[in-house]
Design an enzyme around this catalytic site. Structure first.
Site, PDB file in Angstrom:
ATOM      1  N   THR A 195       0.828  -1.212   0.000  1.00  0.00           N
ATOM      2  CA  THR A 195       0.000   0.000   0.000  1.00  0.00           C
ATOM      3  C   THR A 195       0.857   1.255   0.000  1.00  0.00           C
ATOM      4  O   THR A 195       0.589   2.214  -0.728  1.00  0.00           O
ATOM      5  CB  THR A 195      -0.943  -0.003   1.215  1.00  0.00           C
ATOM      6  OG1 THR A 195      -1.772  -1.168   1.161  1.00  0.00           O
ATOM      7  CG2 THR A 195      -1.822   1.231   1.218  1.00  0.00           C
ATOM      8  N   ASP A 234      -8.193   3.638  -0.628  1.00  0.00           N
ATOM      9  CA  ASP A 234      -7.028   4.274   0.010  1.00  0.00           C
ATOM     10  C   ASP A 234      -6.533   5.498  -0.769  1.00  0.00           C
ATOM     11  O   ASP A 234      -5.338   5.631  -1.038  1.00  0.00           O
ATOM     12  CB  ASP A 234      -5.881   3.279   0.180  1.00  0.00           C
ATOM     13  CG  ASP A 234      -6.167   2.211   1.222  1.00  0.00           C
ATOM     14  OD1 ASP A 234      -7.273   2.226   1.788  1.00  0.00           O
ATOM     15  OD2 ASP A 234      -5.300   1.361   1.457  1.00  0.00           O
ATOM     16  N   ASP A 280     -11.904   3.140   2.909  1.00  0.00           N
ATOM     17  CA  ASP A 280     -10.875   3.722   3.788  1.00  0.00           C
ATOM     18  C   ASP A 280     -10.117   4.838   3.078  1.00  0.00           C
ATOM     19  O   ASP A 280      -8.890   4.899   3.121  1.00  0.00           O
ATOM     20  CB  ASP A 280      -9.880   2.641   4.236  1.00  0.00           C
ATOM     21  CG  ASP A 280     -10.553   1.479   4.936  1.00  0.00           C
ATOM     22  OD1 ASP A 280     -11.599   1.682   5.581  1.00  0.00           O
ATOM     23  OD2 ASP A 280     -10.045   0.340   4.830  1.00  0.00           O
TER      24      ASP A 280
END
Length: 348
Positions: free
Chosen positions: A85, A152, A173
């Site tokens: 990520t 994200d 998120d």
């Protein structure tokens, strides 16, 4: 800005101009001086890493200057590595006293196309960050910046940052991390999805992982929580508590000290917001454990529900409501966070 050197980036090779933002960044000497990069209208297909302090990226408007790339968590790199990520971002700011203004940063990973594939053929780890505020960043100011992705979108993992009059779009998120960030007069936009069945949750606006000793996580002041067309009522949570899997002396498991903080104050919300939600993590024994909103530091004060025309309909029933005194203390913590470095007047 006075006493700043200025360079220009343009999509066409003009004399004295750079054609790449990263090329311009790489040209700066390590002399401690502040630099402005004026980014002319155009679409810049590149990934940008800002690792030098006192760099200021200035576009010509969110619709005119666009930085975009397509990258995701498990995308295998040329050297065989997997970025995760943290590495799945279009722009990374990993420096101090930097700013971004008047442009769009987009991660073009085809999230909806991926979700439409048969499950056995899907990419599973779809985290695709537009902007990363890195582990070594601090005092980052974003003004009139548009951030776009689905999973994200904005990863704030270091230091302090301030977002004013920005537009941040995502689904899962899409504002997350362990850093401290203040958002004022921003539009936070929940995106529509075609892969969600029945009454399942579409997404989560925030996923803070603020360390328990840190007084602030994410604070939204006078922001609008909006939705794209087609997003149903009660389909998005304000946030959920992220406990990142970390390495400890006795094993690798969800960090018990990541007691995330998130506050929404004087905000306007459309009807897609239903409240807060829980989040799972990895236990010490490798089992799944759950973390709940009431175990975190989630706060609300004086928020309102608005209709499709953005007119106030009624006051929101608050889940974790602050008292007047708690609200006053929160605002003082916000000012203490910003005042040592942010020179402009507060926008709240």
């Amino acid at each position: 800005m006075e006493n700043e050197r200025q360079v220009v980036v343009s999509p066409m090779p003009l004399q004295g101009h750079f054609t790449s933002i990263q090329q311009a960044l790489n040209s700066f000497p390590d002399d401690g001086q502040a630099y402005q990069i004026l980014i002319k209208p155009g679409v810049y297909y590149e990934r940008v890493n800002v690792t030098r302090d006192n760099v200021h990226l200035i576009g010509y408007g969110q619709e005119n200057t666009i930085i975009t790339a397509s990258c995701y968590n498990q995308q295998i790199q040329h050297d065989g590595s997997i970025p995760g990520t943290y590495g799945s971002r279009t722009v990374c700011i990993d420096a101090k006293q930097c700013s971004v203004s008047q442009l769009t940063i987009r991660n073009d990973f085809k999230f909806l196309e991926n979700q439409a594939r048969p499950e056995r053929l899907r990419i599973r780890h779809t985290q695709s960050v537009a902007l990363l505020i890195g582990n070594h960043a601090d005092c980052v100011h974003c003004e009139q910046v548009q951030l776009e992705s689905y999973h994200d979108t904005l990863f704030i993992n270091g230091g302090r940052s301030y977002f004013h009059r920005c537009r941040i779009s995502g689904a899962i998120d899409f504002i997350f991390g362990a850093g401290q960030a203040v958002f004022t007069h921003c539009d936070i936009v929940a995106r529509n999805r075609t892969d969600v069945k029945g009454d399942h949750v579409y997404g989560y606006v925030t996923a803070p992982s603020s360390p328990k000793h840190q007084p602030l996580g994410f604070v939204f002041l006078q922001c609008k929580l909006l939705k794209e067309a087609g997003v149903p009522q009660g389909s998005y949570a304000l946030g959920r508590p992220w406990h990142p899997t970390s390495q400890f002396y006795d094993g690798q498991y969800a960090d018990p000290d990541a007691i995330g903080h998130c506050a929404f104050v004087d905000c306007l919300m459309q009807d897609h917001i239903f409240g807060w939600d829980k989040m799972s993590g990895k236990g010490k024994e490798g089992d799944v454990v759950w973390f709940y909103p009431h175990e975190s530091r989630f706060e609300e004060f004086n928020n309102f529900i608005i209709n499709a025309n953005q007119q106030i309909e009624n006051k929101r029933i608050l889940t974790y409501s602050l008292s007047d005194e708690q609200h006053k203390n929160l605002i003082e913590r916000v000012k203490q966070c910003l005042s040592p470095w942010f020179q402009s007047s507060y926008q709240f």
